[in-house]
Design an enzyme around this catalytic site. Sequence first.
Site, PDB file in Angstrom:
ATOM      1  N   GLY A  14       4.931   9.187  -4.152  1.00  0.00           N
ATOM      2  CA  GLY A  14       5.725   8.592  -5.223  1.00  0.00           C
ATOM      3  C   GLY A  14       6.157   7.163  -4.988  1.00  0.00           C
ATOM      4  O   GLY A  14       7.160   6.714  -5.564  1.00  0.00           O
ATOM      5  N   HIS A 111      -5.175   3.074 -10.217  1.00  0.00           N
ATOM      6  CA  HIS A 111      -6.262   3.446  -9.297  1.00  0.00           C
ATOM      7  C   HIS A 111      -6.414   2.344  -8.248  1.00  0.00           C
ATOM      8  O   HIS A 111      -6.391   1.158  -8.593  1.00  0.00           O
ATOM      9  CB  HIS A 111      -7.574   3.624 -10.082  1.00  0.00           C
ATOM     10  CG  HIS A 111      -8.705   4.039  -9.198  1.00  0.00           C
ATOM     11  ND1 HIS A 111      -8.844   5.338  -8.741  1.00  0.00           N
ATOM     12  CD2 HIS A 111      -9.724   3.340  -8.654  1.00  0.00           C
ATOM     13  CE1 HIS A 111      -9.913   5.405  -7.959  1.00  0.00           C
ATOM     14  NE2 HIS A 111     -10.463   4.210  -7.892  1.00  0.00           N
TER      15      HIS A 111
HETATM   16  C1  GRF Z   1      -1.934   5.266  -5.097  1.00  0.00           C
HETATM   17  O1  GRF Z   1      -2.765   4.580  -4.200  1.00  0.00           O
HETATM   18  C2  GRF Z   1      -2.545   5.328  -6.459  1.00  0.00           C
HETATM   19  O2  GRF Z   1      -3.300   4.208  -6.784  1.00  0.00           O
HETATM   20  C3  GRF Z   1      -3.457   6.526  -6.335  1.00  0.00           C
HETATM   21  O3  GRF Z   1      -2.730   7.446  -5.566  1.00  0.00           O
HETATM   22  C4  GRF Z   1      -1.818   6.744  -4.716  1.00  0.00           C
HETATM   23  C5  GRF Z   1      -0.467   7.291  -5.009  1.00  0.00           C
HETATM   24  O4  GRF Z   1       0.506   6.782  -4.132  1.00  0.00           O
HETATM   25  N1  GRF Z   1      -3.837   7.012  -7.647  1.00  0.00           N
HETATM   26  P1  GRF Z   1       2.042   7.034  -4.429  1.00  0.00           P
HETATM   27  O5  GRF Z   1       2.248   8.541  -4.591  1.00  0.00           O
HETATM   28  O6  GRF Z   1       2.404   6.297  -5.674  1.00  0.00           O
HETATM   29  O7  GRF Z   1       2.775   6.505  -3.214  1.00  0.00           O
END
Ligand code: GRF
Length: 217
Positions: A14, A111
């Site tokens: 998160g 992404h």
């Molecule tokens: C991020 O790198 C996002 O781009 C990908 O999953 C990861 C999530 O990280 N889809 P977080 O849970 O927001 O720290």
Amino acid sequence: MARMKVAVLISGRGSNLQSLIDACADSAFPAEISLVISSQGDAHGLARAKDAGIRAEVINHRSFNARQGFEATIDATLRAAKIELVCMAGFMRILTPWFVERWRDRLINIHPSLLPAFTGLDTHARVLSAGARFSGCTIHYVRPELDDGPILVQAVVPVMPGETPDSLASRVLAAEHRCYPVALQLIAEGRVRIRNELVEVANVLPPADIIMFNPAG
Ligand code: GRF
């Protein structure tokens, strides 16, 4: 003016949720996070929501026999909360065309690559194996195809000598944290429209929809 009511879908750490929470903490920011939905009961993002006083729900696909029930529950929860925009931030379930079409143009995702290159998982290792000199991140509208859809905001992150997947991931993540609030702000200010499956951003000078991320800060 009323702030746009946003939900964030998460499954884990998160940190992107946190970047959105921090942006929305400014009362002048045009959006507010009204709801966080996690597909995992142990997601650290749930604690972030709680600390910020945001309603958080766990909707775990394992509690349902079919994907339809899982997605219908998410959909009903979003609608009951009068959500106007859904931000996926590390949400690890692939949504079916039924859900994606129901939230068409009101559902965005982040992404960790420069889409349309390097869709899917293990992005950073694949970027390094390909010998790419640049990576980055993308915020895009969601379409039924995985990591597909009109591109809203991107940041470019150079690949450094001696880079590892982890070192690249952490610099791309820092760029993600800068980009997601920008994307949300553009939408909440009503500047974004999609024409012929391309995003048009009105009245943004200099072009805030293209961020060159400087790793030195
Ligand atoms: C991020 O790198 C996002 O781009 C990908 O999953 C990861 C999530 O990280 N889809 P977080 O849970 O927001 O720290």
